[in-house]
Design an enzyme around this catalytic site. Sequence first.
Site, PDB file in Angstrom:
ATOM      1  CG  ASN A  97      -1.764  -1.150   1.179  1.00  0.00           C
ATOM      2  OD1 ASN A  97      -2.776  -1.207   0.388  1.00  0.00           O
ATOM      3  ND2 ASN A  97      -2.583  -1.816   1.867  1.00  0.00           N
ATOM      4  CD  GLU A 105      -4.500   1.071   9.498  1.00  0.00           C
ATOM      5  OE1 GLU A 105      -3.885   0.272  10.243  1.00  0.00           O
ATOM      6  OE2 GLU A 105      -5.764   0.867   9.053  1.00  0.00           O
ATOM      7  CG  HIS A 110       4.130  -2.413   5.560  1.00  0.00           C
ATOM      8  ND1 HIS A 110       4.171  -0.979   5.464  1.00  0.00           N
ATOM      9  CD2 HIS A 110       2.440  -2.636   4.958  1.00  0.00           C
ATOM     10  CE1 HIS A 110       3.136  -0.810   5.348  1.00  0.00           C
ATOM     11  NE2 HIS A 110       2.400  -1.589   5.701  1.00  0.00           N
TER      12      HIS A 110
HETATM   13  P1  5GP Z   1      -1.244  -1.229   5.953  1.00  0.00           P
HETATM   14  O1  5GP Z   1      -2.035  -0.554   5.839  1.00  0.00           O
HETATM   15  O2  5GP Z   1      -0.341  -0.488   6.468  1.00  0.00           O
HETATM   16  O3  5GP Z   1      -0.160  -1.467   4.514  1.00  0.00           O
HETATM   17  O4  5GP Z   1      -0.981  -2.458   6.775  1.00  0.00           O
HETATM   18  C1  5GP Z   1      -0.261  -2.188   8.177  1.00  0.00           C
HETATM   19  C2  5GP Z   1      -0.209  -3.918   9.041  1.00  0.00           C
HETATM   20  O5  5GP Z   1       0.539  -3.419  10.061  1.00  0.00           O
HETATM   21  C3  5GP Z   1      -1.684  -4.535   9.298  1.00  0.00           C
HETATM   22  O6  5GP Z   1      -1.362  -5.492   8.381  1.00  0.00           O
HETATM   23  C4  5GP Z   1      -1.430  -4.329  10.446  1.00  0.00           C
HETATM   24  O7  5GP Z   1      -1.424  -5.335  10.972  1.00  0.00           O
HETATM   25  C5  5GP Z   1       0.310  -4.782  10.946  1.00  0.00           C
HETATM   26  N1  5GP Z   1       0.724  -4.193  12.236  1.00  0.00           N
HETATM   27  C6  5GP Z   1       0.179  -2.844  12.450  1.00  0.00           C
HETATM   28  N2  5GP Z   1       1.254  -3.364  14.239  1.00  0.00           N
HETATM   29  C7  5GP Z   1       1.533  -4.005  13.937  1.00  0.00           C
HETATM   30  C8  5GP Z   1       2.900  -3.860  15.005  1.00  0.00           C
HETATM   31  O8  5GP Z   1       2.848  -3.416  15.959  1.00  0.00           O
HETATM   32  N3  5GP Z   1       2.841  -5.630  14.726  1.00  0.00           N
HETATM   33  C9  5GP Z   1       2.991  -6.267  13.981  1.00  0.00           C
HETATM   34  N4  5GP Z   1       3.266  -7.904  13.614  1.00  0.00           N
HETATM   35  N5  5GP Z   1       1.759  -5.905  12.507  1.00  0.00           N
HETATM   36  C10 5GP Z   1       1.585  -4.631  13.061  1.00  0.00           C
END
Ligand code: 5GP
Length: 125
Positions: A97, A105, A110
Site C-alpha cells: 500500500n 497505515e 512493507h
Molecule cells: P498497511 O495497511 O499499512 O499496508 O498494513 C499495516 C499492517 O501492519 C497491518 O496489516 C497491521 O495488522 C500490521 N501491524 C500494525 N502494527 C503492527 C505491529 O505492531 N506488529 C505487527 N507484527 N504487525 C503490525
Amino acid sequence: MPIDATLPYDDSNIFARILRGEIPSKRVYEDEFALAFHDINPQAPTHILVIPKGAHVSWDDFSERASADEIAGFVRAVGKIAREHGLVAPGYRLLANVGADSGQEVPHLHVHIFGGRGLGPMLAR
Ligand code: 5GP
C-alpha cells in the site's frame, strides 16, 4: 488512519521500532537488506510483512531513492521468504500500500505476503 506518503520518514513509526528491536515481533527472516515478521492481525493463514532495513516511507520513495543493491536485496528477500514458506506451488499474493487511497497505515515500506488459501478477487468489490 492512512498516512500521507509524501511526508518525510519518521523513525518513531512502529516498524522502525520493530527493526531496532524496541518492540517484539514474530520474526521469520532477516538479512542485510530486509526483515520479515508475521502480521499482528493476519488476513490469511500466511500473512508476512517484509520491510527494507533502510528508512523508506513507501514503495514511492524506495523506488526513487534506494540503491540498486537495496532494491535487489529487498526484492530477492521477498521471493526467498515466499519460497521458504512453500507458497510458490499453491500461489500467493504480494501487496504494497502507498498512501491515503490505499489505506497504508504504517509509514515504513512493507510488502504483505498472503498465502495458504484461495485469496479471492484482487480488490474488494
Ligand atoms: P498497511 O495497511 O499499512 O499496508 O498494513 C499495516 C499492517 O501492519 C497491518 O496489516 C497491521 O495488522 C500490521 N501491524 C500494525 N502494527 C503492527 C505491529 O505492531 N506488529 C505487527 N507484527 N504487525 C503490525
